[in-house]
Design a protein around this motif. Structure first.
Motif, PDB file in Angstrom:
ATOM      1  N   VAL A 260      38.276  47.600  41.342  1.00  0.00           N
ATOM      2  CA  VAL A 260      38.276  46.608  42.416  1.00  0.00           C
ATOM      3  C   VAL A 260      39.568  46.785  43.209  1.00  0.00           C
ATOM      4  CG1 VAL A 260      38.164  44.158  43.007  1.00  0.00           C
ATOM      5  CG2 VAL A 260      36.973  45.011  40.961  1.00  0.00           C
ATOM      6  N   LEU A 261      39.429  47.041  44.498  1.00  0.00           N
ATOM      7  CA  LEU A 261      40.592  47.315  45.349  1.00  0.00           C
ATOM      8  C   LEU A 261      40.851  46.174  46.323  1.00  0.00           C
ATOM      9  CD1 LEU A 261      42.707  49.393  46.528  1.00  0.00           C
ATOM     10  CD2 LEU A 261      40.898  50.038  48.142  1.00  0.00           C
ATOM     11  N   GLY A 262      42.126  45.819  46.477  1.00  0.00           N
ATOM     12  CA  GLY A 262      42.570  44.899  47.516  1.00  0.00           C
ATOM     13  C   GLY A 262      43.623  45.601  48.351  1.00  0.00           C
ATOM     14  N   VAL A 263      43.660  45.322  49.639  1.00  0.00           N
ATOM     15  CA  VAL A 263      44.618  45.964  50.539  1.00  0.00           C
ATOM     16  C   VAL A 263      45.206  44.916  51.471  1.00  0.00           C
ATOM     17  CG1 VAL A 263      44.917  47.625  52.424  1.00  0.00           C
ATOM     18  CG2 VAL A 263      43.450  48.204  50.481  1.00  0.00           C
ATOM     19  N   GLY A 264      46.524  44.924  51.607  1.00  0.00           N
ATOM     20  CA  GLY A 264      47.174  43.999  52.531  1.00  0.00           C
ATOM     21  C   GLY A 264      48.550  43.619  52.055  1.00  0.00           C
ATOM     22  N   GLN A 265      49.225  42.838  52.868  1.00  0.00           N
ATOM     23  CA  GLN A 265      50.540  42.343  52.490  1.00  0.00           C
ATOM     24  C   GLN A 265      50.428  41.486  51.235  1.00  0.00           C
ATOM     25  OE1 GLN A 265      51.897  40.166  55.904  1.00  0.00           O
ATOM     26  NE2 GLN A 265      51.565  41.883  57.286  1.00  0.00           N
TER      27      GLN A 265
ATOM     28  N   GLU B 222      50.627  34.835  49.890  1.00  0.00           N
ATOM     29  CA  GLU B 222      49.622  33.871  49.464  1.00  0.00           C
ATOM     30  C   GLU B 222      48.453  33.780  50.438  1.00  0.00           C
ATOM     31  OE1 GLU B 222      51.873  30.309  48.834  1.00  0.00           O
ATOM     32  OE2 GLU B 222      52.464  30.919  46.799  1.00  0.00           O
ATOM     33  N   ARG B 223      48.709  33.931  51.745  1.00  0.00           N
ATOM     34  CA  ARG B 223      47.630  33.843  52.739  1.00  0.00           C
ATOM     35  C   ARG B 223      46.539  34.872  52.480  1.00  0.00           C
ATOM     36  NH1 ARG B 223      46.366  36.592  57.255  1.00  0.00           N
ATOM     37  NH2 ARG B 223      48.312  37.779  57.287  1.00  0.00           N
ATOM     38  N   LYS B 224      46.892  35.992  51.878  1.00  0.00           N
ATOM     39  CA  LYS B 224      45.916  37.050  51.608  1.00  0.00           C
ATOM     40  C   LYS B 224      45.038  36.757  50.393  1.00  0.00           C
ATOM     41  CE  LYS B 224      46.873  40.195  54.786  1.00  0.00           C
ATOM     42  NZ  LYS B 224      45.865  40.741  55.726  1.00  0.00           N
ATOM     43  N   GLY B 225      45.270  35.609  49.745  1.00  0.00           N
ATOM     44  CA  GLY B 225      44.468  35.277  48.569  1.00  0.00           C
ATOM     45  C   GLY B 225      44.872  36.073  47.345  1.00  0.00           C
TER      46      GLY B 225
ATOM     47  N   VAL C   3      43.374  47.085  41.673  1.00  0.00           N
ATOM     48  CA  VAL C   3      44.469  47.758  42.382  1.00  0.00           C
ATOM     49  C   VAL C   3      44.707  47.021  43.696  1.00  0.00           C
ATOM     50  CG1 VAL C   3      45.307  49.907  43.410  1.00  0.00           C
ATOM     51  CG2 VAL C   3      43.767  49.992  41.420  1.00  0.00           C
ATOM     52  N   TRP C   4      45.974  46.640  43.942  1.00  0.00           N
ATOM     53  CA  TRP C   4      46.320  46.011  45.219  1.00  0.00           C
ATOM     54  C   TRP C   4      47.333  46.912  45.927  1.00  0.00           C
ATOM     55  CZ3 TRP C   4      44.492  41.411  47.461  1.00  0.00           C
ATOM     56  CH2 TRP C   4      45.106  41.076  48.661  1.00  0.00           C
ATOM     57  N   VAL C   5      46.918  47.460  47.066  1.00  0.00           N
ATOM     58  CA  VAL C   5      47.791  48.341  47.842  1.00  0.00           C
ATOM     59  C   VAL C   5      48.446  47.536  48.957  1.00  0.00           C
ATOM     60  CG1 VAL C   5      47.929  50.385  49.301  1.00  0.00           C
ATOM     61  CG2 VAL C   5      46.369  50.361  47.339  1.00  0.00           C
ATOM     62  N   GLY C   6      49.760  47.503  48.975  1.00  0.00           N
ATOM     63  CA  GLY C   6      50.509  46.744  49.977  1.00  0.00           C
ATOM     64  C   GLY C   6      51.788  46.231  49.366  1.00  0.00           C
ATOM     65  N   GLY C   7      52.651  45.677  50.195  1.00  0.00           N
ATOM     66  CA  GLY C   7      53.936  45.200  49.703  1.00  0.00           C
ATOM     67  C   GLY C   7      54.383  43.938  50.420  1.00  0.00           C
ATOM     68  N   PHE C   8      55.662  43.593  50.206  1.00  0.00           N
ATOM     69  CA  PHE C   8      56.248  42.405  50.817  1.00  0.00           C
ATOM     70  C   PHE C   8      56.793  42.776  52.199  1.00  0.00           C
ATOM     71  CE2 PHE C   8      56.633  41.425  46.252  1.00  0.00           C
ATOM     72  CZ  PHE C   8      56.048  40.165  46.231  1.00  0.00           C
ATOM     73  N   SER C   9      55.919  42.771  53.181  1.00  0.00           N
ATOM     74  CA  SER C   9      56.338  43.152  54.532  1.00  0.00           C
ATOM     75  C   SER C   9      57.393  42.211  55.100  1.00  0.00           C
ATOM     76  CB  SER C   9      55.122  43.202  55.463  1.00  0.00           C
ATOM     77  OG  SER C   9      54.201  44.166  55.015  1.00  0.00           O
TER      78      SER C   9
ATOM     79  N   GLY D 112      52.159  49.619  45.815  1.00  0.00           N
ATOM     80  CA  GLY D 112      53.060  49.338  46.922  1.00  0.00           C
ATOM     81  C   GLY D 112      52.490  49.782  48.261  1.00  0.00           C
ATOM     82  N   ILE D 113      53.380  49.928  49.236  1.00  0.00           N
ATOM     83  CA  ILE D 113      52.982  50.386  50.568  1.00  0.00           C
ATOM     84  C   ILE D 113      52.861  51.904  50.525  1.00  0.00           C
ATOM     85  CG2 ILE D 113      53.653  50.513  52.995  1.00  0.00           C
ATOM     86  CD1 ILE D 113      55.225  47.901  52.568  1.00  0.00           C
TER      87      ILE D 113
END
Length: 249
Positions: free
Chosen positions: A74-79, A82-85, A102-108, A134-135
């Protein structure tokens, strides 16, 4: 207030406004912008960057990413915010150790991110089945979409669902939180889920129903054609041609 009047004066000075989401049209009309001055033209995804990969390459990528070949991914992508759920995504990972998340993204936005301290703790010690790479480069993220069995975006709000369109372009079955925004743009091409319990049910079904995954993959690829660079370029060309003709009157 002053900011409101400044924004409205700015909008009303425009000859025409192009929005990337049709749900914005009614909001602008309510603020006093004439409807015939607003046009919806979506964003697009470049298929040279986001596209399906052969099975052999997907297997190689799973090995490179440290993902078991037999895992349900299961993949998630984004910053990471909390807004991203993201908390629902983390909770689903904790409640389903049999799957890989897997969550791809970081603390922008760095330390000013809502929930930053608590989220950092999770990243420092995530559940064994949850990865945070990460990013990553856009070429690499295409690989993550391809190795995923499902793309899940539990976001509470979006301006335009670019990550969902990227998933569509790779043919990845998609589950999205049930938002008006998505229904207005890509209804019928994904599985909607109103909350975490719904997401759990949809993922559980997809994990055992390969036929449903195949149908959703085909629907995703069909949707991606409507948001390809060539298709959207055609919309822009028509728009500019019409505006040029109006300007000559």
């Amino acid at each position: 207030n002053i900011f409101y009047w400044y924004v409205m004066a700015f909008y009303k000075r425009m000859d025409h406004i192009v929005v990337v989401n049709p749900t914005f049209i009614e909001k602008l009309v309510a603020l006093g912008v004439k409807r015939d001055k607003i046009t919806y033209i979506p964003n697009f995804v470049t298929k040279t960057q986001f596209h399906p990969l052969p099975l052999e390459q997907k297997q190689t990528l799973r090995q490179q990413f440290g993902i078991d070949q037999e895992a349900f991914v299961v993949l998630g992508v984004g910053q990471i915010q909390e807004r991203k759920g993201i908390w629902d995504f983390i909770a689903l990972a904790r409640e389903n150790p049999q799957w890989t998340f897997v969550w791809v993204g970081g603390f922008s936005f760095g330390s000013i991110t809502a929930g930053y301290d608590e989220l950092k703790k999770v990243l420092a010690d995530p559940p064994a089945n949850l990865k945070f790479p990460g990013i990553v480069d856009r070429a690499v993220i295409n690989g993550y979409y391809n190795v995923a069995d499902v793309f899940l975006l539990p976001s509470y709000s979006e301006l335009f669902p670019m990550s969902a369109l990227e998933a569509f372009s790779t043919g990845t079955p998609t589950v999205l939180r049930d938002l008006d925004l998505y229904r207005a743009i890509i209804d019928g091409y994904y599985l909607p889920a109103k909350d975490k319990a719904d997401m759990q049910q949809e993922l559980a079904t997809l994990a055992i129903d390969s036929d449903l995954r195949q149908r959703l993959s085909e629907q995703a690829l069909a949707a991606s054609e409507r948001y390809s660079a060539d298709y959207v370029a055609g919309i822009w060309q028509k728009f500019y041609t019409e505006q040029a003709a109006l300007g000559k009157r």
